[in-house]
Design a protein around this motif. Structure first.
Motif, PDB file in Angstrom:
ATOM      1  N   ASN A  58      63.501 -58.224  32.331  1.00  0.00           N
ATOM      2  CA  ASN A  58      62.173 -58.785  32.128  1.00  0.00           C
ATOM      3  C   ASN A  58      62.020 -60.101  32.890  1.00  0.00           C
ATOM      4  OD1 ASN A  58      59.583 -58.824  31.084  1.00  0.00           O
ATOM      5  ND2 ASN A  58      60.197 -59.538  29.069  1.00  0.00           N
ATOM      6  N   ILE A  59      63.034 -60.947  32.814  1.00  0.00           N
ATOM      7  CA  ILE A  59      63.012 -62.231  33.524  1.00  0.00           C
ATOM      8  C   ILE A  59      63.078 -62.006  35.033  1.00  0.00           C
ATOM      9  CG2 ILE A  59      64.256 -64.391  33.875  1.00  0.00           C
ATOM     10  CD1 ILE A  59      65.232 -64.132  30.957  1.00  0.00           C
ATOM     11  N   ASN A  60      63.970 -61.128  35.469  1.00  0.00           N
ATOM     12  CA  ASN A  60      64.095 -60.851  36.898  1.00  0.00           C
ATOM     13  C   ASN A  60      62.820 -60.253  37.481  1.00  0.00           C
ATOM     14  OD1 ASN A  60      66.728 -61.792  37.341  1.00  0.00           O
ATOM     15  ND2 ASN A  60      67.638 -59.878  36.628  1.00  0.00           N
ATOM     16  N   HIS A  61      62.121 -59.470  36.680  1.00  0.00           N
ATOM     17  CA  HIS A  61      60.857 -58.892  37.127  1.00  0.00           C
ATOM     18  C   HIS A  61      59.844 -59.996  37.441  1.00  0.00           C
ATOM     19  CE1 HIS A  61      57.539 -56.018  37.383  1.00  0.00           C
ATOM     20  NE2 HIS A  61      56.870 -56.753  36.517  1.00  0.00           N
ATOM     21  N   SER A  62      59.778 -60.991  36.584  1.00  0.00           N
ATOM     22  CA  SER A  62      58.859 -62.110  36.815  1.00  0.00           C
ATOM     23  C   SER A  62      59.237 -62.861  38.078  1.00  0.00           C
ATOM     24  CB  SER A  62      58.881 -63.052  35.608  1.00  0.00           C
ATOM     25  OG  SER A  62      57.940 -64.096  35.764  1.00  0.00           O
ATOM     26  N   PHE A  63      60.525 -63.084  38.288  1.00  0.00           N
ATOM     27  CA  PHE A  63      60.983 -63.713  39.532  1.00  0.00           C
ATOM     28  C   PHE A  63      60.550 -62.883  40.735  1.00  0.00           C
ATOM     29  CE2 PHE A  63      64.306 -66.255  37.226  1.00  0.00           C
ATOM     30  CZ  PHE A  63      64.027 -67.475  37.818  1.00  0.00           C
ATOM     31  N   SER A  64      60.785 -61.582  40.662  1.00  0.00           N
ATOM     32  CA  SER A  64      60.517 -60.707  41.793  1.00  0.00           C
ATOM     33  C   SER A  64      59.046 -60.737  42.194  1.00  0.00           C
ATOM     34  CB  SER A  64      60.945 -59.278  41.445  1.00  0.00           C
ATOM     35  OG  SER A  64      60.659 -58.386  42.500  1.00  0.00           O
ATOM     36  N   LEU A  65      58.153 -60.609  41.218  1.00  0.00           N
ATOM     37  CA  LEU A  65      56.724 -60.578  41.535  1.00  0.00           C
ATOM     38  C   LEU A  65      56.228 -61.934  42.013  1.00  0.00           C
ATOM     39  CD1 LEU A  65      55.126 -58.394  38.706  1.00  0.00           C
ATOM     40  CD2 LEU A  65      56.059 -57.683  40.912  1.00  0.00           C
ATOM     41  N   SER A  66      56.688 -63.008  41.396  1.00  0.00           N
ATOM     42  CA  SER A  66      56.191 -64.331  41.774  1.00  0.00           C
ATOM     43  C   SER A  66      56.670 -64.761  43.149  1.00  0.00           C
ATOM     44  CB  SER A  66      56.610 -65.374  40.729  1.00  0.00           C
ATOM     45  OG  SER A  66      58.018 -65.512  40.666  1.00  0.00           O
ATOM     46  N   GLU A  67      57.759 -64.181  43.623  1.00  0.00           N
ATOM     47  CA  GLU A  67      58.287 -64.547  44.939  1.00  0.00           C
ATOM     48  C   GLU A  67      57.740 -63.654  46.056  1.00  0.00           C
ATOM     49  OE1 GLU A  67      60.152 -67.120  45.721  1.00  0.00           O
ATOM     50  OE2 GLU A  67      60.253 -67.811  43.650  1.00  0.00           O
ATOM     51  N   GLN A  68      56.985 -62.613  45.720  1.00  0.00           N
ATOM     52  CA  GLN A  68      56.433 -61.712  46.738  1.00  0.00           C
ATOM     53  C   GLN A  68      54.911 -61.774  46.668  1.00  0.00           C
ATOM     54  OE1 GLN A  68      58.535 -57.795  47.149  1.00  0.00           O
ATOM     55  NE2 GLN A  68      59.525 -58.416  45.237  1.00  0.00           N
ATOM     56  N   LYS A  69      54.327 -62.501  47.603  1.00  0.00           N
ATOM     57  CA  LYS A  69      52.887 -62.726  47.540  1.00  0.00           C
ATOM     58  C   LYS A  69      52.093 -61.425  47.690  1.00  0.00           C
ATOM     59  CE  LYS A  69      53.722 -66.946  46.834  1.00  0.00           C
ATOM     60  NZ  LYS A  69      55.149 -66.729  46.578  1.00  0.00           N
ATOM     61  N   ARG A  70      52.671 -60.411  48.306  1.00  0.00           N
ATOM     62  CA  ARG A  70      51.996 -59.119  48.385  1.00  0.00           C
ATOM     63  C   ARG A  70      51.813 -58.512  46.995  1.00  0.00           C
ATOM     64  NH1 ARG A  70      49.518 -55.580  47.610  1.00  0.00           N
ATOM     65  NH2 ARG A  70      49.027 -53.679  48.791  1.00  0.00           N
ATOM     66  N   LYS A  71      52.652 -58.942  46.049  1.00  0.00           N
ATOM     67  CA  LYS A  71      52.567 -58.431  44.697  1.00  0.00           C
ATOM     68  C   LYS A  71      51.888 -59.428  43.753  1.00  0.00           C
ATOM     69  CE  LYS A  71      56.581 -55.382  45.219  1.00  0.00           C
ATOM     70  NZ  LYS A  71      57.921 -54.999  44.702  1.00  0.00           N
ATOM     71  N   PHE A  72      51.101 -60.316  44.315  1.00  0.00           N
ATOM     72  CA  PHE A  72      50.426 -61.347  43.525  1.00  0.00           C
ATOM     73  C   PHE A  72      49.557 -60.731  42.432  1.00  0.00           C
ATOM     74  CE2 PHE A  72      46.629 -64.046  42.897  1.00  0.00           C
ATOM     75  CZ  PHE A  72      47.230 -65.182  42.395  1.00  0.00           C
ATOM     76  N   LEU A  73      48.809 -59.684  42.744  1.00  0.00           N
ATOM     77  CA  LEU A  73      47.923 -59.073  41.753  1.00  0.00           C
ATOM     78  C   LEU A  73      48.724 -58.458  40.606  1.00  0.00           C
ATOM     79  CD1 LEU A  73      45.190 -57.359  43.971  1.00  0.00           C
ATOM     80  CD2 LEU A  73      45.154 -59.624  42.898  1.00  0.00           C
ATOM     81  N   ARG A  74      49.864 -57.894  40.918  1.00  0.00           N
ATOM     82  CA  ARG A  74      50.723 -57.348  39.866  1.00  0.00           C
ATOM     83  C   ARG A  74      51.257 -58.465  38.977  1.00  0.00           C
ATOM     84  NH1 ARG A  74      55.051 -53.333  42.431  1.00  0.00           N
ATOM     85  NH2 ARG A  74      55.854 -53.583  40.310  1.00  0.00           N
ATOM     86  N   TYR A  75      51.594 -59.590  39.591  1.00  0.00           N
ATOM     87  CA  TYR A  75      52.057 -60.736  38.795  1.00  0.00           C
ATOM     88  C   TYR A  75      50.966 -61.195  37.838  1.00  0.00           C
ATOM     89  CZ  TYR A  75      53.506 -65.372  37.392  1.00  0.00           C
ATOM     90  OH  TYR A  75      53.826 -66.464  36.632  1.00  0.00           O
ATOM     91  N   ILE A  76      49.741 -61.267  38.336  1.00  0.00           N
ATOM     92  CA  ILE A  76      48.623 -61.695  37.501  1.00  0.00           C
ATOM     93  C   ILE A  76      48.417 -60.720  36.342  1.00  0.00           C
ATOM     94  CG2 ILE A  76      46.116 -61.998  37.445  1.00  0.00           C
ATOM     95  CD1 ILE A  76      47.704 -64.327  38.712  1.00  0.00           C
ATOM     96  N   GLY A  77      48.510 -59.426  36.622  1.00  0.00           N
ATOM     97  CA  GLY A  77      48.387 -58.444  35.559  1.00  0.00           C
ATOM     98  C   GLY A  77      49.452 -58.617  34.490  1.00  0.00           C
ATOM     99  N   GLY A  78      50.676 -58.876  34.926  1.00  0.00           N
ATOM    100  CA  GLY A  78      51.762 -59.094  33.979  1.00  0.00           C
ATOM    101  C   GLY A  78      51.559 -60.350  33.151  1.00  0.00           C
ATOM    102  N   LEU A  79      51.121 -61.427  33.804  1.00  0.00           N
ATOM    103  CA  LEU A  79      50.877 -62.677  33.086  1.00  0.00           C
ATOM    104  C   LEU A  79      49.728 -62.518  32.099  1.00  0.00           C
ATOM    105  CD1 LEU A  79      51.592 -65.655  32.698  1.00  0.00           C
ATOM    106  CD2 LEU A  79      50.026 -66.209  34.577  1.00  0.00           C
TER     107      LEU A  79
END
Length: 353
Positions: free
Chosen positions: A228-249
């Motif tokens: 779960n923690i690594n997933h947050s790191f992964s999305l926040s470090e890949q700007k192409r996945k910014f929308l996915r990060y926002i959905g998760g947050l």
């Protein structure tokens, strides 16, 4: 046989070299046993769902990811922050792991969904969800040793809470960016250390005689929580996945008040002080507002801004919901096992204090 725990120790030794890439350029054989073990572990984890392989993989990935944050420790600990070996290793792990995780979530239908309506519906449902088996156990049955174990495991994230959010705030200014910064500002106590949310978590731990140092209970954390923690790191470090990060947050901010209410009620049932439940209490109060901000001022404006890709917000939301539920189930399983052997739980916790 080269066991996972020995491979992990060898990996930590590699991390501690003053110049890892230079050492491996001169002595490439040094990392060969570890390289072979991580290759085997990726197959064992994501093809055979092997528990030991999962924990080994997620611990290695976490140790790489944590280098993206500053921990106010020895500066030499960051000597390999830009190591090519570590970069390649992270990419290798994330490529296999991300594909495996994405297969857990049906995503094809999301591309044909009314994202605006679906986000509003999801937010409404998860703000006041049905009580889960895990939530009921924590609320009604968890013992004080179990509550201490809950804090010990959750401390890996709780003591550095919202740190990954800081990784997505840079760049061009916008109303969305400012709202994300506002949420981070509140998570960080408006600039006052004693009001910072992680300070409340540390206060809970101190009240119960636990070690409030970050990562003190790393060995106790299930792989599902690390993932779960690594997933947050992964999305926040890949700007192409910014929308996915926002959905998760968005999911996190929406769902936290309900889940943390069970933790607070458990503490009250156990007769603990308000200080020993303060972290849950402040989130229940603030994250209802944060969830509204995330939906109204972050997610929905991004739906308008990225019409063709907005479905990725839903993907991020659904994936985070799955990861959070899996992590919670793993925590409760760990608590239940420990509560069947109170001597074990106290031994594992008190050995760190």
């Amino acid at each position: 046989m080269y066991p996972y725990d020995k491979a992990e120790q060898d990996f930590v030794s590699l991390l501690n070299h003053a110049d890892l890439d230079e050492k491996l350029a001169i002595e490439p054989h040094t990392a060969q046993p570890f390289n072979e073990k991580i290759y085997d572990a990726l197959s064992a984890a994501f093809l055979s769902d092997n528990e030991s392989a999962h924990i080994f993989v997620q611990r290695c990935l976490y140790r790489i990811n944590r280098l993206k944050l500053f921990w106010y420790d020895e500066l030499n600990n960051y000597s390999n922050e830009n190591s090519r070996f570590l970069f390649d290793l992270r990419v290798k792990i994330e490529k296999k792991w991300s594909a495996w995780e994405e297969n857990q979530i049906p995503s094809e239908s999301l591309q044909r969904t009314d994202v605006f309506q679906s986000l509003c519906e999801r937010a409404g449902e998860d703000l006041n969800p049905d009580l889960t088996e895990e939530g009921r156990y924590i609320r009604d049955r968890i013992s004080e040793p179990g509550y201490r174990r809950l804090l010990s495991i959750a401390s890996l994230d709780g003591l550095v809470e919202a740190s990954q959010l800081s990784r997505v705030l840079g760049g061009a200014g916008s109303e969305v960016q400012l709202m994300l910064a506002k949420i981070l500002w509140e998570e960080y106590g408006g600039g006052k250390f004693e009001r910072k949310h992680s300070s409340h978590f540390a206060a809970m731990m101190e009240e119960l005689g636990l070690d409030p140092r970050p990562e003190a209970y790393f060995e106790m954390v299930p792989w599902e929580v690390l993932a779960n923690i690594n997933h947050s790191f992964s999305l926040s470090e890949q700007k192409r996945k910014f929308l996915r990060y926002i959905g998760g947050l968005l999911y996190i901010e929406i769902s936290v008040p309900a889940s943390f209410k069970n933790n607070k009620l458990a503490g009250q049932r156990l007769g603990l002080s308000s200080k020993a439940t303060s972290y849950w209490d402040i989130h229940i109060k603030e994250d209802i507002r944060h969830g509204q901000w995330m939906l109204r001022d972050v997610a929905l404006p991004l739906v308008d801004m990225y019409k063709n890709d907005a479905w990725e917000i839903l993907l991020g939301y659904d994936q985070q919901k799955f990861l959070s539920a899996r992590a919670t189930a793993a925590i409760v399983t760990s608590i239940r096992k420990a509560e069947n052997d109170p001597a074990t739980i106290n031994e594992k916790i008190e050995s760190v204090v």
